[in-house]
Design a protein around this motif. Structure first.
Motif, PDB file in Angstrom:
ATOM      1  N   LYS A  46       0.698  -1.258   0.001  1.00  0.00           N
ATOM      2  CA  LYS A  46       0.182   0.120  -0.243  1.00  0.00           C
ATOM      3  C   LYS A  46       0.822   1.224   0.004  1.00  0.00           C
ATOM      4  O   LYS A  46       0.631   2.303  -0.806  1.00  0.00           O
ATOM      5  CB  LYS A  46      -0.927  -0.060   1.191  1.00  0.00           C
ATOM      6  CG  LYS A  46      -2.012   1.108   1.341  1.00  0.00           C
ATOM      7  CD  LYS A  46      -2.997   0.928   2.329  1.00  0.00           C
ATOM      8  CE  LYS A  46      -3.793   1.888   2.369  1.00  0.00           C
ATOM      9  NZ  LYS A  46      -4.737   1.811   3.649  1.00  0.00           N
ATOM     10  N   THR A  47       1.900   1.184   0.786  1.00  0.00           N
ATOM     11  CA  THR A  47       2.872   2.394   0.944  1.00  0.00           C
ATOM     12  C   THR A  47       3.724   2.373  -0.196  1.00  0.00           C
ATOM     13  O   THR A  47       4.607   3.356  -0.291  1.00  0.00           O
ATOM     14  CB  THR A  47       3.777   2.655   2.184  1.00  0.00           C
ATOM     15  OG1 THR A  47       4.359   1.386   2.130  1.00  0.00           O
ATOM     16  CG2 THR A  47       2.647   2.554   3.168  1.00  0.00           C
ATOM     17  N   GLY A  48       3.969   1.424  -1.348  1.00  0.00           N
ATOM     18  CA  GLY A  48       5.071   1.261  -2.183  1.00  0.00           C
ATOM     19  C   GLY A  48       6.183   0.800  -1.864  1.00  0.00           C
ATOM     20  O   GLY A  48       7.153   0.902  -2.786  1.00  0.00           O
ATOM     21  N   GLN A  49       6.297   0.197  -0.699  1.00  0.00           N
ATOM     22  CA  GLN A  49       7.438  -0.235  -0.392  1.00  0.00           C
ATOM     23  C   GLN A  49       7.810  -1.640  -1.250  1.00  0.00           C
ATOM     24  O   GLN A  49       8.785  -2.292  -1.246  1.00  0.00           O
ATOM     25  CB  GLN A  49       7.496  -0.502   1.084  1.00  0.00           C
ATOM     26  CG  GLN A  49       7.854   0.830   2.017  1.00  0.00           C
ATOM     27  CD  GLN A  49       8.823   1.676   1.601  1.00  0.00           C
ATOM     28  OE1 GLN A  49      10.167   1.295   1.501  1.00  0.00           O
ATOM     29  NE2 GLN A  49       8.716   2.992   1.328  1.00  0.00           N
ATOM     30  N   ALA A  50       6.829  -2.229  -1.318  1.00  0.00           N
ATOM     31  CA  ALA A  50       6.780  -3.563  -2.115  1.00  0.00           C
ATOM     32  C   ALA A  50       6.169  -3.194  -3.368  1.00  0.00           C
ATOM     33  O   ALA A  50       5.249  -2.683  -3.474  1.00  0.00           O
ATOM     34  CB  ALA A  50       5.939  -4.566  -1.506  1.00  0.00           C
ATOM     35  N   ARG A  51       6.759  -3.821  -4.367  1.00  0.00           N
ATOM     36  CA  ARG A  51       6.401  -3.655  -5.836  1.00  0.00           C
ATOM     37  C   ARG A  51       5.290  -4.740  -5.950  1.00  0.00           C
ATOM     38  O   ARG A  51       4.244  -4.357  -6.904  1.00  0.00           O
ATOM     39  CB  ARG A  51       7.195  -3.681  -6.998  1.00  0.00           C
ATOM     40  CG  ARG A  51       8.259  -2.736  -6.669  1.00  0.00           C
ATOM     41  CD  ARG A  51       9.272  -2.794  -7.734  1.00  0.00           C
ATOM     42  NE  ARG A  51      10.608  -1.966  -7.160  1.00  0.00           N
ATOM     43  CZ  ARG A  51      11.786  -2.217  -7.863  1.00  0.00           C
ATOM     44  NH1 ARG A  51      11.924  -2.956  -8.750  1.00  0.00           N
ATOM     45  NH2 ARG A  51      12.669  -1.582  -7.199  1.00  0.00           N
ATOM     46  N   LYS A  52       5.284  -6.052  -5.607  1.00  0.00           N
ATOM     47  CA  LYS A  52       4.386  -7.033  -5.968  1.00  0.00           C
ATOM     48  C   LYS A  52       3.379  -7.377  -4.966  1.00  0.00           C
ATOM     49  O   LYS A  52       3.945  -7.233  -3.745  1.00  0.00           O
ATOM     50  CB  LYS A  52       5.234  -8.543  -6.315  1.00  0.00           C
ATOM     51  CG  LYS A  52       6.155  -8.426  -7.369  1.00  0.00           C
ATOM     52  CD  LYS A  52       6.912  -9.756  -7.600  1.00  0.00           C
ATOM     53  CE  LYS A  52       6.221 -10.842  -7.697  1.00  0.00           C
ATOM     54  NZ  LYS A  52       7.047 -12.076  -7.912  1.00  0.00           N
ATOM     55  N   ARG A  53       2.252  -7.486  -5.422  1.00  0.00           N
ATOM     56  CA  ARG A  53       0.919  -7.694  -4.326  1.00  0.00           C
ATOM     57  C   ARG A  53       1.237  -9.358  -3.941  1.00  0.00           C
ATOM     58  O   ARG A  53       1.366  -9.995  -4.932  1.00  0.00           O
ATOM     59  CB  ARG A  53      -0.278  -7.574  -4.930  1.00  0.00           C
ATOM     60  CG  ARG A  53      -1.440  -7.871  -4.128  1.00  0.00           C
ATOM     61  CD  ARG A  53      -2.564  -7.605  -4.914  1.00  0.00           C
ATOM     62  NE  ARG A  53      -3.025  -5.934  -4.727  1.00  0.00           N
ATOM     63  CZ  ARG A  53      -3.832  -5.609  -3.973  1.00  0.00           C
ATOM     64  NH1 ARG A  53      -4.222  -6.139  -3.127  1.00  0.00           N
ATOM     65  NH2 ARG A  53      -3.883  -4.256  -4.078  1.00  0.00           N
ATOM     66  N   GLN A  54       0.778  -9.342  -2.600  1.00  0.00           N
ATOM     67  CA  GLN A  54       1.252 -10.901  -2.049  1.00  0.00           C
ATOM     68  C   GLN A  54       0.062 -11.687  -2.618  1.00  0.00           C
ATOM     69  O   GLN A  54      -1.010 -11.087  -2.580  1.00  0.00           O
ATOM     70  CB  GLN A  54       1.008 -10.734  -0.588  1.00  0.00           C
ATOM     71  CG  GLN A  54       2.450 -10.161  -0.145  1.00  0.00           C
ATOM     72  CD  GLN A  54       3.605 -11.044  -0.386  1.00  0.00           C
ATOM     73  OE1 GLN A  54       3.880 -12.318  -0.177  1.00  0.00           O
ATOM     74  NE2 GLN A  54       4.576 -10.223  -0.649  1.00  0.00           N
ATOM     75  N   PRO A  55       0.251 -12.963  -3.021  1.00  0.00           N
ATOM     76  CA  PRO A  55      -0.823 -13.719  -3.200  1.00  0.00           C
ATOM     77  C   PRO A  55      -1.649 -14.038  -2.061  1.00  0.00           C
ATOM     78  O   PRO A  55      -1.400 -13.912  -0.852  1.00  0.00           O
ATOM     79  CB  PRO A  55      -0.282 -15.035  -3.730  1.00  0.00           C
ATOM     80  CG  PRO A  55       1.180 -14.848  -2.961  1.00  0.00           C
ATOM     81  CD  PRO A  55       1.243 -13.521  -3.049  1.00  0.00           C
TER      82      PRO A  55
END
Length: 69
Positions: A46-55
């Motif tokens: 949500k904050t942009g720290q991770a690029r891939k959404r978790q499954p």
């Protein structure tokens, strides 16, 4: 992400379990690990720290159901 982890930890203690001697869940409570991991992953995305959404985790549902052992 720390706030998300704190909310996840707090949500692991039910109203029935909550009393003055038990406000933080035990480190041996399996649901805590999965709740915190999921909440932190969501916050990171949500904050942009991770690029891939978790499954979606299939196993996360089983910890909310009564199980033996």
């Amino acid at each position: 992400m720390k706030v998300a982890a704190a909310h996840a930890i707090a949500s692991a203690v039910t109203q029935h379990q909550l009393h003055e001697a038990y406000i933080i869940p035990s480190i041996f409570t399996r649901t805590v690990v999965h709740l915190v991991a999921r909440a932190v992953a969501k916050a990171a995305y949500k904050t942009g720290q991770a690029r891939k959404r978790q499954p979606a985790y299939r196993y996360s549902q089983m910890y909310w159901e009564p199980h033996g052992g």
